[in-house]
Design an enzyme around this catalytic site. Structure first.
Site, mmCIF file in Angstrom:
data_model
loop_
_atom_site.group_PDB
_atom_site.id
_atom_site.type_symbol
_atom_site.label_atom_id
_atom_site.label_comp_id
_atom_site.label_asym_id
_atom_site.label_seq_id
_atom_site.Cartn_x
_atom_site.Cartn_y
_atom_site.Cartn_z
ATOM 1 C CB THR A 1 -0.887 0.033 1.267
ATOM 2 O OG1 THR A 1 -0.009 0.116 2.410
ATOM 3 C CG2 THR A 1 -1.738 -1.215 1.397
ATOM 4 C CG ASP B 1 20.868 3.758 7.920
ATOM 5 O OD1 ASP B 1 20.204 2.961 8.597
ATOM 6 O OD2 ASP B 1 20.927 3.736 6.681
#
Ligand code: URA
Length: 210
Positions: A107, A204
């Site tokens: 989706t 990250d």
């Protein structure tokens, strides 16, 4: 929706170091926490308080105590966790709940994969922590979730936003009590959904790539 972009040299200085790709994770983590503390000062401007009286060595003094019910702080996993320490340093009496979101590849909408929040948020003030307001998808889903549980107002603290995401949140939350407090409003989103110039992937940079 109210938007407040911090306009302070301390915030801009710390954000500049955060953006620098040579800044290592330990420095990045420390700066992210310091920035949240500065932004939380503005974000809690309308935090609910009750009058209290204390006795000083000299006389009675009328003051305020951060209220009942306690504010609820909600970091969005994973990158929002890097902002939690800075927030609870400033508001140590806050309650902390967690929301984990992942993009559903079918989706393309954010799905909630983890949730640890009170069932009933009636009458609660919520402070959502999410460092990068990019498309706005996960922030909109988080805000909807909190209002559906009964929250009365939601303030999001983000380090950096893209104008596209801010506009999307504004449209999606019309008529609701929503405030967004930002360290900076950047230029745009790129074709990969990164904020430009931004700081790259906040998760990250906080935790290393996993
Ligand atoms: N999430 C990030 O961590 N960085 C961006 O630029 C956009 C979304």
């Amino acid at each position: 929706m109210r938007v407040h972009v911090a306009d302070h040299p301390l915030v801009t200085h710390k954000l500049t170091v955060l953006r620098d790709e040579t800044t290592p994770s330990p420095t990045f983590r420390a700066l992210a926490e310091e920035l949240v503390t500065l932004l939380a000062y503005e974000a809690t401007r309308n935090v609910r308080v009750s009058p209290v009286t204390v006795t000083t060595p000299v006389a009675e003094a009328h003051g305020l105590a951060i209220g009942d019910p306690r504010p609820l702080v909600v970091p969005i996993l994973r990158a929002g966790l890097g902002m939690l320490g800075g927030m609870v340093k400033l508001v140590p009496t806050a309650e902390v709940g967690f929301l984990g979101m992942v993009r559903n590849e079918q989706t393309l909408q954010p799905d909630i994969y983890a949730e640890r929040l009170p069932d009933d948020l009636a009458n609660r003030q919520c402070f959502v922590l999410d460092p990068m307001l990019a498309t706005g998808g996960s922030l909109i889903a988080a805000i909807d979730f909190l209002f559906d549980r009964g929250a009365v107002d939601v303030t999001a603290i983000c380090l950096i936003a893209a104008p596209e995401g801010l506009e999307a949140v504004k449209k999606a939350t019309e008529g609701r009590e929503v405030t967004i407090v930002l360290g900076a409003l950047d230029e745009r989103l790129n074709e990969r959904g990164y904020i430009v110039p931004g700081l790259g992937d906040a998760g990250d940079r906080l935790y290393g790539t996993v």
